[in-house]
Enzyme design. Sequence first.
Site, PDB file in Angstrom:
ATOM      1  N   TYR A   1     -12.484  -1.858  -3.541  1.00 59.99           N
ATOM      2  CA  TYR A   1     -12.948  -1.984  -2.148  1.00 59.99           C
ATOM      3  C   TYR A   1     -14.463  -1.819  -2.018  1.00 59.99           C
ATOM      4  O   TYR A   1     -14.951  -1.472  -0.940  1.00 59.99           O
ATOM      5  CB  TYR A   1     -12.233  -0.946  -1.280  1.00 59.99           C
TER       6      TYR A   1
ATOM      7  N   GLU B   1      -9.934 -10.714  -7.100  1.00 57.22           N
ATOM      8  CA  GLU B   1      -8.920  -9.663  -6.977  1.00 57.22           C
ATOM      9  C   GLU B   1      -7.755  -9.882  -7.948  1.00 57.22           C
ATOM     10  O   GLU B   1      -7.193  -8.920  -8.471  1.00 57.22           O
ATOM     11  CB  GLU B   1      -8.443  -9.585  -5.528  1.00 57.22           C
TER      12      GLU B   1
ATOM     13  N   LYS C   1       0.822  -1.218   0.000  1.00 57.59           N
ATOM     14  CA  LYS C   1       0.000   0.000   0.000  1.00 57.59           C
ATOM     15  C   LYS C   1       0.857   1.270   0.000  1.00 57.59           C
ATOM     16  O   LYS C   1       2.067   1.228   0.259  1.00 57.59           O
ATOM     17  CB  LYS C   1      -0.928  -0.040   1.214  1.00 57.59           C
TER      18      LYS C   1
ATOM     19  N   ASN D   1      -1.932   0.602   6.786  1.00 62.46           N
ATOM     20  CA  ASN D   1      -1.398  -0.635   7.361  1.00 62.46           C
ATOM     21  C   ASN D   1      -0.582  -1.476   6.376  1.00 62.46           C
ATOM     22  O   ASN D   1      -0.478  -2.690   6.516  1.00 62.46           O
ATOM     23  CB  ASN D   1      -2.518  -1.433   8.019  1.00 62.46           C
TER      24      ASN D   1
ATOM     25  N   HIS E   1      -2.357  -5.224   1.702  1.00 64.80           N
ATOM     26  CA  HIS E   1      -3.673  -5.852   1.526  1.00 64.80           C
ATOM     27  C   HIS E   1      -3.435  -7.301   1.150  1.00 64.80           C
ATOM     28  O   HIS E   1      -2.499  -7.613   0.409  1.00 64.80           O
ATOM     29  CB  HIS E   1      -4.462  -5.183   0.390  1.00 64.80           C
TER      30      HIS E   1
END
Length: 140
Positions: free
Chosen positions: A51, A128, A11, A114, A117
Amino acid sequence: MAIERTLSIIKPDATKRNLTGKIVAKFEDAGLRVVASKRIALTTATAGEFYAEHKERGFYGELVEYMASEPVVVQVLEGEGAIAKNREVMGATDPAQADAGTIRKEFALSKGENSVHGSDSAASAAREIAFFFSGLELVG
Ligand code: UDP
Ligand code: MG
């Protein structure tokens, strides 16, 4: 256990801090192979679609803005039980709850920023992977 493939995203908070290699090393050390990889800039539209399951959640707008704020590295990881193994190596969503040695414990800045993913099920992994990669890009 079967050989599986799962979708990983390094990320924006992590690409920005030049942590791509350190994060990939954690996957490789756990026995996961990077079988496809590219660094891309998500638009808010693409991040929002990716998302979509979180659309009704309070953090959705912030999440979409954040995912489009800097480039990301999207990867397909392959290995024995890769979906669950990747989630283990990532650690809990909130780094404060993550186990020692996990990516989120070591690198995440917050529950939102964070660092990684990972797909949460076989169905998510299939969706995905197809979201980011064509069959031709999956060379194994
Ligand atoms: N997230 C957030 N606040 C929350 C929960 C999630 O900002 O209270 C963000 C965070 O970046 C997380 C992502 O939304 O990784 C997707 O949430 P999910 O519950 O699917 O967590 P994950 O599967 O990434 O652990
Ligand atoms: Mg999730």
